[in-house]
Every structure is written in structure tokens, then in C-alpha cells.
Design an enzyme around this catalytic site. Structure first.
Site, PDB file in Angstrom:
ATOM      1  N   TYR A 308      53.190 -53.075  -4.189  1.00 54.64           N
ATOM      2  CA  TYR A 308      54.417 -52.442  -4.685  1.00 54.64           C
ATOM      3  C   TYR A 308      54.071 -51.360  -5.695  1.00 54.64           C
ATOM      4  O   TYR A 308      53.020 -51.377  -6.337  1.00 54.64           O
ATOM      5  CB  TYR A 308      55.366 -53.460  -5.308  1.00 54.64           C
ATOM      6  CG  TYR A 308      54.785 -54.237  -6.467  1.00 54.64           C
ATOM      7  CD1 TYR A 308      54.851 -53.750  -7.767  1.00 54.64           C
ATOM      8  CD2 TYR A 308      54.181 -55.469  -6.259  1.00 54.64           C
ATOM      9  CE1 TYR A 308      54.317 -54.459  -8.835  1.00 54.64           C
ATOM     10  CE2 TYR A 308      53.638 -56.190  -7.315  1.00 54.64           C
ATOM     11  CZ  TYR A 308      53.706 -55.679  -8.599  1.00 54.64           C
ATOM     12  OH  TYR A 308      53.175 -56.382  -9.639  1.00 54.64           O
ATOM     13  N   SER A 321      50.104 -60.102 -20.218  1.00 54.47           N
ATOM     14  CA  SER A 321      49.610 -59.809 -18.875  1.00 54.47           C
ATOM     15  C   SER A 321      50.656 -59.141 -17.995  1.00 54.47           C
ATOM     16  O   SER A 321      50.373 -58.815 -16.843  1.00 54.47           O
ATOM     17  CB  SER A 321      49.104 -61.089 -18.211  1.00 54.47           C
ATOM     18  OG  SER A 321      50.137 -62.037 -18.094  1.00 54.47           O
ATOM     19  N   GLY A 322      51.848 -58.908 -18.540  1.00 56.67           N
ATOM     20  CA  GLY A 322      52.809 -58.106 -17.804  1.00 56.67           C
ATOM     21  C   GLY A 322      53.985 -58.836 -17.206  1.00 56.67           C
ATOM     22  O   GLY A 322      54.615 -58.340 -16.272  1.00 56.67           O
ATOM     23  N   HIS A 326      63.578 -58.137 -16.224  1.00 53.16           N
ATOM     24  CA  HIS A 326      63.896 -56.718 -15.988  1.00 53.16           C
ATOM     25  C   HIS A 326      64.900 -56.548 -14.852  1.00 53.16           C
ATOM     26  O   HIS A 326      65.203 -57.477 -14.089  1.00 53.16           O
ATOM     27  CB  HIS A 326      62.621 -55.929 -15.682  1.00 53.16           C
ATOM     28  CG  HIS A 326      61.915 -56.342 -14.430  1.00 53.16           C
ATOM     29  ND1 HIS A 326      62.353 -56.015 -13.164  1.00 53.16           N
ATOM     30  CD2 HIS A 326      60.772 -57.061 -14.238  1.00 53.16           C
ATOM     31  CE1 HIS A 326      61.525 -56.493 -12.256  1.00 53.16           C
ATOM     32  NE2 HIS A 326      60.548 -57.147 -12.889  1.00 53.16           N
ATOM     33  N   CYS A 344      57.722 -61.922 -12.412  1.00 47.14           N
ATOM     34  CA  CYS A 344      58.743 -61.568 -13.404  1.00 47.14           C
ATOM     35  C   CYS A 344      60.068 -62.241 -13.068  1.00 47.14           C
ATOM     36  O   CYS A 344      60.265 -62.773 -11.979  1.00 47.14           O
ATOM     37  CB  CYS A 344      58.939 -60.052 -13.433  1.00 47.14           C
ATOM     38  SG  CYS A 344      57.572 -59.146 -14.189  1.00 47.14           S
TER      39      CYS A 344
END
Length: 418
Positions: A308, A321-322, A326, A344
Site C-alpha cells: 500500500y 513503530s507506526g 486514523h 492501525c
């Protein structure tokens, strides 16, 4: 602190050094003629000490000693303190002939020493001594975090050291010198993350709308061999409302509470099999209106089925680490029904904007019922709350001690996970 003739051991409490200053004047006796009612005489000729004179600086590594010069008199009490009000612990011999410090002196400090004596007739004497210690050649600096401001109830306090500290005794000295206070008061403890990093958290979260003050009393204090504390900038932060977001990966719903009251329920999607979202308590690290998220940043080959490259808005970061909460408009059809992300928590753009505007750094994001592992306590943000309180306390040198040479936690890479 005073002692009767039968009491011969003196315990003061902190640090010292000396150069002779003006003493008290002698006086023959009080109105009733009894020696003990007299004003203290100047005991300068009755004692000797190993301090320095003039502008010379005393070695803080060397103990202070006060000695009675003659058998006709004895030392009854000694107190020594630096300008910060820190007392030096000491011992007095049973016959009053000798006193010496039993705790290290502070480096770069000015001391005042009060020596009380009595002569063979029991008349009291007094001598005041002052001296300064040499500054330290090696200073242990402490930097507190986060930056001053308002935070959520999950925000830990951090202390970064400029040099490693190993060994339970040295670490205990550091912890005793790092002071955290809050209003309302809480039970809390430092935890050694590694030899140069400490975190402080309460047993439970900070009370809503609390104020927190952090300071160091280590300036000049001996920590280890020739290593002394340096001055440190204090920190004050405030705590906002208790905002807690509970993401249930099983029901695909996020429940957001303010001070225990539900204020929103949001349909979400979390990590799909192979990319399951981490369980446990996370703390909001920051907010980014726009983030470019690419699968290659978490090891997904470009062009593969899971690859992606997406523009992401209203991104609230919860791990280094992200992992984010969102906007994910591409997965609205799965939100509330299935887990399809790469780790996420995704939601509609309008819900993500609301969440982004509602939370602040330090707020709590708790994930439950995911197939993922529990977030590690350290190394990937603030997973501090995933350690039970009894285990957290074991990381304190004051509570249960820590093993020497604990390996530092490696910082995680900043990788987005969508």
C-alpha cells in the site's frame, strides 16, 4: 540536635566541609552561677578539624573529622549542613574525643559545621566552622520529560541521564534525588528502563486535572566513584480530563469516555490476521494531520498483495513503530464488521477528525480482544501501564533493586502501520 553526657553517637543527615569562622564568646556563668546556665565559650582552642582554610577547596571524597585536643574537654554534638540544608551523617566516639562523617560530602558545596563541647566542669563550648568543597569533574545530568504543557492521565514522567548508572546502590542514590509530587497526591514509583533512562508513573493513572512537579536534588551529590549529580531544570506539567478510548477488536467498536462517562461510540477496523493490532494500554504520543503511509516501511514488498501507499489524514500516533488511529475512508464498508487493516485502527474521516480533536498527548488508548500480542512496556512508545504494579515496583532500586548491567532498550523504528 543535642545529647546528654551519656549519649555518644551523633547522626546528622547529609554533607559537609570547612574553614574556621567566627565562634561564640566565652562567659563566666548565668545568673544562678551554674556552669550549664553560662553562654557557651569559644571552643576554638579545644578542637581541631581536617577542613581547609582560606580559599582552598576541600576534597569531597575525604571524610570530615573533628577531634578534641585535650582530655580536659570533650565533644558533645556536631551538626554539618550545606547551603541547600542537606545534613551530613556522622558518628561521635563514646568518650567524645572524635567525630567523623559517615556519608559523602557534596561537590561544589559550602558547609557550615556547628561543634558543641564541654570542659571538665561541664561548662558548654561552641565553635562554628565553614568550608567549601571542590566542584565535581564528572557531572551526572538529568533531563526530565515531557515538555511543559497539558497531558492526558496516562503520560509517564521520564528522566534521561547523560551517563550510565549501574549497581543498586548508585541507582538508589539517583532515585532518592529525583522528586515527583502531584496535587492531588498519588502513589507512584520510578522504574529503570535501562542504565540511562527512568520512567515514573503512579500506581493508577494520574487524577484528572492534577498538577505534577518534578525536580532533582542530585546537584553535588555523589552517585558513584567520582561521579556527582549536576544541576537539573525542574519540570511542571498539568493533567487534563481522563480521556480513555477502548477499542474492542472483536466487536469492531471503539468506546470513548471522558471522566468515566461515554461520549462516543465509533465503528472501527483493526489489524487483519498476520497484522493483528497489539492489545493493551497505549498512550497517545502525538497527532499528525497528514501522514504518507507505505507498506515498504513495515517490510511489505512493493507490488505484493498487501502493498500500500496511501495519504492518511487525522492520524493519532500510539506507538513509535507506526501504529495510529486514523481516517481510513477506503475501509468504511468493513468498519464495525471486520478487521482489514495492517495494524492501525481505522475509522471514517469524520470520526477520525472528531477523535483527533478530542484527544491529547498522554491520553489512553486501550485495545482488547485482538489476536495480537500485548504491547511491550518499553521501546515502542509508552506501554508502561501494561506492567502490573508489583512488577513495575521491581524496577525501582529503592523498592526491590535491579540487576546490574541491564541492557538498554533499543528504540523502535518509526514505521506507519495502516
Amino acid at each position: 540536635m543535642s545529647y546528654s553526657p551519656r549519649s555518644r553517637t551523633v547522626m546528622s543527615c547529609s554533607l559537609l566541609v570547612a574553614s574556621v569562622a567566627a565562634g561564640a564568646t566565652a562567659c563566666s556563668g548565668g545568673p544562678d552561677g551554674h556552669p550549664l546556665s553560662a553562654k557557651p565559650y569559644d571552643a576554638a582552642s579545644q578542637i581541631t578539624f581536617n577542613g581547609t582554610a582560606g580559599t582552598a577547596k576541600a576534597n569531597p571524597e575525604k571524610p570530615l573529622e573533628i577531634i578534641a585536643r585535650s582530655k580536659d574537654g570533650r565533644i558533645t554534638d556536631v551538626t554539618a549542613a550545606d547551603a541547600a540544608g542537606r545534613y551530613v551523617a556522622g558518628e561521635l566516639s563514646a568518650d567524645g574525643a572524635w567525630w567523623h562523617s559517615i556519608a559523602p560530602l557534596a561537590a561544589g558545596a559550602r558547609y557550615t559545621v556547628k561543634v558543641s563541647t564541654e570542659d571538665e566542669d561541664g561548662a558548654p563550648g561552641l565553635r562554628m566552622l565553614t568550608f567549601e568543597t571542590a566542584p565535581a569533574k564528572r557531572g551526572l545530568k538529568v533531563s526530565f520529560g515531557p515538555e511543559p504543557g497539558k497531558y492526558g492521565v496516562g503520560q509517564p514522567v521520564t528522566a534521561k541521564l547523560n551517563a550510565p548508572v549501574k549497581g543498586a546502590a548508585a541507582r538508589a542514590v539517583v532515585e532518592r534525588g529525583l522528586k515527583v509530587s502531584s496535587s492531588p497526591a498519588v502513589e507512584g514509583s520510578w522504574h529503570w528502563v535501562d542504565s540511562k533512562t527512568l520512567h515514573f508513573r503512579p500506581k493508577d493513572f494520574w487524577p484528572a486535572n492534577a498538577s505534577v512537579k518534578v525536580r532533582s536534588n542530585l546537584d553535588g551529590i555523589k552517585v558513584a566513584n567520582k561521579l556527582y549529580g549536576a544541576p537539573a531544570k525542574p519540570l511542571e506539567i498539568s493533567i487534563g480530563d481522563r480521556i480513555e478510548a477502548i477499542t474492542d477488536a472483536g466487536s469492531h467498536q471503539m468506546t470513548v469516555k471522558r471522566n468515566g462517562k461515554v461520549i462516543n461510540t465509533i465503528p472501527v477496523t483493526t489489524g487483519k490476521p498476520g497484522f493483528s493490532t497489539r492489545n493493551g494500554v497505549k498512550v497517545v504520543l502525538g497527532k499528525e494531520y497528514f501522514v504518507r503511509m507505505r507498506g515498504t516501511s513495515i517490510g511489505i514488498p512493493a507490488g505484493s498483495a498487501d502493498s500500500y501507499d496511501l495519504p492518511v489524514y487525522y492520524a493519532t500516533r500510539v506507538t513509535l513503530s507506526g501504529e495510529y488511529v486514523h481516517a481510513a475512508p477506503w475501509s468504511v464498508g468493513s468498519q464495525g464488521a471486520a478487521n482489514v487493516s495492517h495494524g492501525c485502527t481505522g475509522m471514517s474521516t469524520s470520526n477520525a477528525e472528531w477523535f483527533y480533536d478530542t484527544v491529547r498527548q498522554g491520553d489512553i488508548v486501550r485495545v482488547v480482544n485482538s489476536e495480537g500480542e500485548t504491547m511491550a512496556p518499553f521501546g515502542n512508545g509508552f506501554g508502561d501501564w501494561n506492567l502490573p504494579w508489583n512488577k513495575w515496583r521491581r524496577g525501582s532500586a529503592l523498592m526491590a533493586g535491579t540487576s546490574d548491567g541491564r541492557s538498554p532498550v533499543d528504540a523502535a523504528r518509526l514505521r506507519p502501520e495502516v
